[in-house]
Design a protein around this motif. Structure first.
Motif, PDB file in Angstrom:
ATOM      1  N   ALA A 231       0.827  -1.210   0.000  1.00 50.83           N
ATOM      2  CA  ALA A 231       0.000   0.000   0.000  1.00 50.83           C
ATOM      3  C   ALA A 231       0.860   1.257   0.000  1.00 50.83           C
ATOM      4  N   PHE A 232       1.973   1.237   0.736  1.00 47.24           N
ATOM      5  CA  PHE A 232       2.852   2.404   0.742  1.00 47.24           C
ATOM      6  C   PHE A 232       3.560   2.573  -0.593  1.00 47.24           C
ATOM      7  N   LEU A 233       3.792   1.475  -1.300  1.00 49.20           N
ATOM      8  CA  LEU A 233       4.329   1.597  -2.657  1.00 49.20           C
ATOM      9  C   LEU A 233       3.328   2.310  -3.558  1.00 49.20           C
ATOM     10  N   VAL A 234       2.070   1.949  -3.436  1.00 41.41           N
ATOM     11  CA  VAL A 234       1.023   2.599  -4.225  1.00 41.41           C
ATOM     12  C   VAL A 234       0.916   4.075  -3.853  1.00 41.41           C
ATOM     13  N   LEU A 235       0.997   4.378  -2.564  1.00 38.66           N
ATOM     14  CA  LEU A 235       0.907   5.774  -2.134  1.00 38.66           C
ATOM     15  C   LEU A 235       2.066   6.598  -2.693  1.00 38.66           C
ATOM     16  N   ALA A 236       3.234   6.003  -2.777  1.00 35.49           N
ATOM     17  CA  ALA A 236       4.382   6.721  -3.348  1.00 35.49           C
ATOM     18  C   ALA A 236       4.130   7.049  -4.818  1.00 35.49           C
ATOM     19  N   ILE A 237       3.592   6.080  -5.563  1.00 38.78           N
ATOM     20  CA  ILE A 237       3.271   6.332  -6.973  1.00 38.78           C
ATOM     21  C   ILE A 237       2.155   7.365  -7.081  1.00 38.78           C
TER      22      ILE A 237
END
Length: 381
Positions: free
Chosen positions: A204-210
């Motif tokens: 989820a934090f990877l998605v938030l970074a994108i």
């Protein structure tokens, strides 16, 4: 032109056009029911109202489950098109999250009403919830990678929906261990909940970074999707709540295996992680409010996406409430009570708009069905 609810033909309209984003209604209503059990004023009254609301929410989940299963039974080819739709497929994640609010309510309200049997039923539902969350967390991203068309300008926080379901299940596992610590396989539930947390929060934090990159390059989503900004709060609030609940349960659960030191470490690390997460959550909450106000001047049309404000905001409040209780932080408790009132007013607004939209037939619309029809027309032309 939308057909009023009372004129819809049951099989051909409601079932055929029923989509999983309706389960967002259960998510939003369920989290409000859970919060009402902790209301600071007129606690007995709000507890009873919360119990009634949870019962209504359980009926809604049962009804929506029957309708969606009926769509797969009667319109199988059309229902399968959801895996090719880049937006509607994401809402499959709302199904296990909606189920989590039902089983959490069973733990909070059901045990007081029906005793140990409620805990056993909740445990069985948790196993089902974990299965659904893991399957959705695998299948939907794989469909995104293999058969759907996505572009960075079209990305929204809805990408989080299939991923976050696993950490919602993790927080439910923590609640089970706190409310019913003597359930069978308690240690396995604890460890597996941490695994669920890892397979959800970190992606989820990877998605938030994108998502930050997308917002910087292509600005705030159009007004129809402006509310989706609130979904960014979901994995942060739920992740913090899971750490607090699992950490609180860890010392007691691990004591029977002579792992008390590890249990206390998990409890203290859960407090630290949740404090850091709350900082990130408040930052995203501010951005979500600004984005909504920015698009509000253009007029934000109502759709079921509005429920994306209630559940993420609700789990953030639950995390703050749990954090304030474990730290005995009185000033934070007062802030939580104020946020509870705001959430209740928000839920009333969205509920009234949903009832009106369902009555007029406006909300019974399946984009993946329309996409499939368009493909068929293009293939015949």
């Amino acid at each position: 032109m939308n057909t009023p609810f009372y004129q819809l033909r049951f099989k051909q309209n409601i079932i055929r056009e029923f989509t999983p984003n309706w389960f967002a209604v259960v998510m939003g209503t369920g989290v409000v029911a859970l919060i009402m059990a902790h209301f600071p004023v007129a606690s007995d009254l709000f507890y009873r109202l919360g119990f009634i609301l949870w019962g209504l929410n359980t009926l809604l989940f049962s009804l929506f489950s029957v309708l969606y299963l009926a769509r797969w039974l009667f319109y199988t080819n059309e229902a399968k098109q959801i895996f090719s739709h880049p937006t509607m497929s994401l809402f499959l994640g709302t199904i296990p999250m909606a189920l989590a609010t039902v089983l959490n309510g069973l733990l909070i309200y059901g045990i007081n009403e029906w005793g140990e049997i409620a805990a056993m039923i909740a445990l069985k539902l948790w196993y089902l919830d974990v299965l659904l969350a893991v399957l959705v967390g695998w299948i939907v991203p794989f469909c995104m990678f293999s058969r759907q068309q996505h572009a960075l300008p079209n990305m929204t926080a809805m990408w989080l929906l299939p991923i976050v379901a696993a950490e919602v299940a993790a927080s439910s596992g923590g609640l089970i261990l706190n409310v019913a610590p003597h359930v069978p396989h308690a240690v396995s539930i604890l460890w597996f909940s941490y695994i669920l947390w890892g397979m959800s929060v970190l992606p989820a934090f990877l998605v938030l970074a994108i998502l930050i990159l997308r917002l910087a390059l292509h600005q705030i989503p159009e007004k129809e999707l402006a509310i989706s900004s609130w979904l960014s709060i979901g994995p942060i609030g739920t992740g913090a709540l899971a750490m607090l609940l699992l950490g609180q349960a860890a010392p007691h659960v691990l004591q029977q295996h002579s792992l008390q030191m590890l249990g206390h470490f998990l409890q203290h690390s859960g407090l630290l992680i949740s404090l850091v997460f709350m900082g990130v959550g408040v930052w995203w909450l501010g951005l979500a409010i600004f984005a909504t106000l920015y698009r509000f001047k253009l007029g934000i049309p109502f759709n079921l996406g509005w429920w994306g404000m209630t559940f993420p905001f609700g789990v953030l409040i639950l995390a703050l409430q749990q954090l304030a209780a474990q730290l005995h932080w009185m000033s934070l408790t007062l802030i939580v009570h104020s946020l509870m009132v705001v959430l209740l007013g928000l839920w009333l607004l969205v509920s009234l708009k949903t009832i009106r939209g369902a009555y007029t037939g406006q909300l019974f619309y399946s984009p993946c069905l329309q996409m499939w029809k368009q493909r068929q027309e293009n293939s015949h032309s």
